[in-house]
Design a protein around this motif. Sequence first.
Motif, mmCIF file in Angstrom:
data_model
loop_
_atom_site.group_PDB
_atom_site.id
_atom_site.type_symbol
_atom_site.label_atom_id
_atom_site.label_comp_id
_atom_site.label_asym_id
_atom_site.label_seq_id
_atom_site.Cartn_x
_atom_site.Cartn_y
_atom_site.Cartn_z
ATOM 1 N N GLU A 97 -34.730 -0.486 70.032
ATOM 2 C CA GLU A 97 -33.513 0.311 70.124
ATOM 3 C C GLU A 97 -33.752 1.690 69.521
ATOM 4 O OE1 GLU A 97 -30.834 0.514 71.511
ATOM 5 O OE2 GLU A 97 -30.206 -1.460 72.224
ATOM 6 N N GLY A 98 -32.745 2.528 69.613
ATOM 7 C CA GLY A 98 -32.912 3.873 69.085
ATOM 8 C C GLY A 98 -31.592 4.593 68.949
ATOM 9 N N GLY A 137 -25.911 6.016 70.460
ATOM 10 C CA GLY A 137 -26.162 5.041 69.400
ATOM 11 C C GLY A 137 -26.954 3.825 69.818
ATOM 12 N N GLY A 138 -27.482 3.823 71.037
ATOM 13 C CA GLY A 138 -28.270 2.690 71.501
ATOM 14 C C GLY A 138 -28.565 2.826 72.971
ATOM 15 N N ALA A 149 -26.623 5.247 65.467
ATOM 16 C CA ALA A 149 -26.555 6.617 64.965
ATOM 17 C C ALA A 149 -25.727 6.711 63.694
ATOM 18 C CB ALA A 149 -25.976 7.545 66.026
ATOM 19 N N THR A 150 -24.730 5.822 63.550
ATOM 20 C CA THR A 150 -23.831 5.899 62.398
ATOM 21 C C THR A 150 -23.827 4.653 61.531
ATOM 22 O OG1 THR A 150 -21.965 5.040 63.695
ATOM 23 C CG2 THR A 150 -22.284 7.431 63.662
ATOM 24 N N ILE A 165 -36.379 5.496 66.477
ATOM 25 C CA ILE A 165 -36.685 4.313 67.275
ATOM 26 C C ILE A 165 -37.100 3.185 66.337
ATOM 27 C CG2 ILE A 165 -38.216 3.272 69.001
ATOM 28 C CD1 ILE A 165 -38.390 5.884 70.414
ATOM 29 N N GLY A 166 -36.614 1.982 66.601
ATOM 30 C CA GLY A 166 -36.991 0.811 65.811
ATOM 31 C C GLY A 166 -36.355 -0.433 66.405
#
Length: 795
Positions: A427-428, A445-446, A457-458, A692-693
């Motif tokens: 995801e990222g 956010g994804g 993102a949040t 990214i992770g």
Amino acid sequence: MTRKTARQSRSTAATLFRWLLFMLLGGLAALAVGGYALYRHLEPQLPDVEVLSDIRYQIPMSVYSKDNLLMAEYGEMKRIPVGVPDTPKQMVQAFLAAEDNRFFDHPGVDYQGIARAAVTYLRTGEKRQGGSTITMQVARNFFLSSEKTLTRKVKEIMLAVKIESKLPKESILELYLNKIYFGHHAYGVGAAAQVYYGKAVQDLELPEIAMIAGLPKAPSSFNPIVNPERALSRRNYVLNRMRKLGFITEAQFHKAFNAPETAKLHIRPVELNAPYIAEMVRNEMYRQYGEDAYTHGYKVYTTIDSKMHALVEKSLRLGLHDYDERHGYRSKKTQRIDLKQLKSPADWDARLAEMQKIGETVPGLVLGFKEGGADVYLGAGQHTNLGLNATRWTHRGPKELFKPGDLIRLRKDNDNEWRLSQVPEAEGALVSVDAKTGAVVALAGGYDFALSTFNRATQAQRQPGSGFKPILYAAALTEGYTPSSVVNDAPIVYADPSQAGGVWRPKNYSGRYYGPTRLRVALAKSRNLVSVRLLKSIGLKKAIAMAEEFGFEPQELPKSMPLALGAGSATPLRMAQAYSVFANGGFRVEPYFIDHIKTDDDRLIYQATPGLACADCVDSGDPKGNLAPRVISPQVHYMMNSMLLDVVRMGTATQALELGRSDVAGKTGTTNEYRDAWFNGYVPGLATVAWIGFDSSKSLGHGETGGETALPMWMRFMKEALKDVPDTGFPVPSGLTTVRVDGSGKNGSNFEVYPAGRQPRNIVPKRSRPVNPGGSSAQDDGGAGGGAKSLESLF
């Protein structure tokens, strides 16, 4: 008959008449007394009809982009209030014909209508005619339940009379037209016109008007979507009533009567698909207004730029696909169907519909092989042929990958050709902030909100790794260090009871050490040991204080030495806030995403007043305006910006040179075991962060560093976002001086920036040699640093 008998008969008749009259008068008196008693009993229970003079309709909340594109609607009831003057005359006449043709003549209760309904009921035993007037329906819809009891009916009549005594007929009619339910969550004629015909009320044709006017009697039974035959019959009944009442001519009647029914659902289209930011707005509005957020018709205008958002979403998705395809095709997860059982395109369409579009990918069904490729059915009669180019990234050909009946996913490539794909497992997040105000201009956010509503993102608290180092360096420069200050890049050991063996041994990503190193080079190459010694020198307290000035919260900052390598936590939005300090001249701005809010009648009830990063205002002492606080001096900011520019020019982010700009700066970040890959970058005025992770925090894989994994995604966005935006830079502030020094520049010398009067006498040698042979990598960022896993040694 004798006279006597006649007299007796007349006497008996008179007696009977007097008795009947007495009984009638007694009954009427009893009825009057009973009615009065019932009135006195019910009257205190009636609501105050005065509230109808200032009624608020339940209208959904609408969320818009900065450039006025609809992003989302929240609220069960769809309603578009319409005033009677704005309602077509035929629309009013249609409702009068269908519901209450004596509306303008009766006092709220149509006694003639009630009498007719009663006679019909007594004669047939069936309730064929209703006695409810439009005013009575207003009373019921605004104040009463729908239970069918005598008490409720009496209350309805009493309220109708009260309403008529307080409001003019036009106001009552307007309340009715905007309150009544039409099915499919549509309340009021405005919403009904939009839902069924995709039109404004003023644009409806006569057959459409009659169809809508026929709905309130039974929105489910006469619904043109659910029951078109009964709906058509009801529409024609309304048209016939309009003809009999003289509202339309014979010619108009026949034309409308013979017109086909065209109703279909018209859901108000979302013009900008930005579900992550829309959900942020919904959550904030609910926090501020509770359930009223969904019913008061608020129009929320965000800071989101539609073009920038489209770029962010596309860049994030393609970046995740790039990473995903480097790690192979997961063919073992392929679903299959039996083509012997599901033989028809209709069967295939139904199965593909279950898979749906996800992100950039669409489902496809492999039917067989021809022309050297796989024949893939995309639905709705569409086919494509996947050849070798479409599967090249898997290092296998179509016949090696597929079997007939395989359900696969495809996406369009840069040449708009179909290629094999899959939904990324990593995801990222990608977020871009106006560094001068803190306005969030774009946020993803994804990979796909429909796949996961978790907003990375949040909400994703991840370790920032080397992305935290610039904050530490800013603290060091504030304490008197300069970009050419020399710190020893050599092994170091710290006692730490939380580590295996009770000690912490941080390392550089390359495993090598380079001896005395200038801070400029150490930051560009992301030398970990220099950062650790720098933190030791200035102290945890000052480093944490500086981080909090940049916007970090205390709970995000560990009070231990691994903080030097980014062992805290931060969301991508937090990192964008922090890097806005470097992008705006040294000021802390607060991220915000709601610009202003209006009511349904366009009355402004909220306007954001962000603190503005304005160097000229603050540094000149101008008190005007709402100014953001300065957190680093102009001199420290200029030195830090020059060092972060070198991260791109000669450090761990040299790929960004492909953008062909001189003002791109930032810092890569990669955490222990490659669990997170970051690029925190900016140009003056715009800070953008890419991450990214895996949600599970598992490793991205060896070599998946911030510079290799996150930076390309950042570049894809910024390349388009900065089109037609000229290169800019920050002016050199007073109090700084530039000195030519020996260094590692291509021409054998470099210029360095110092606070005036503090330029050093002894300059670091032209080239510093590593303590152990082998040289250094420009990508000396990220990876395992020798610390125990619990400390998350970051680079």
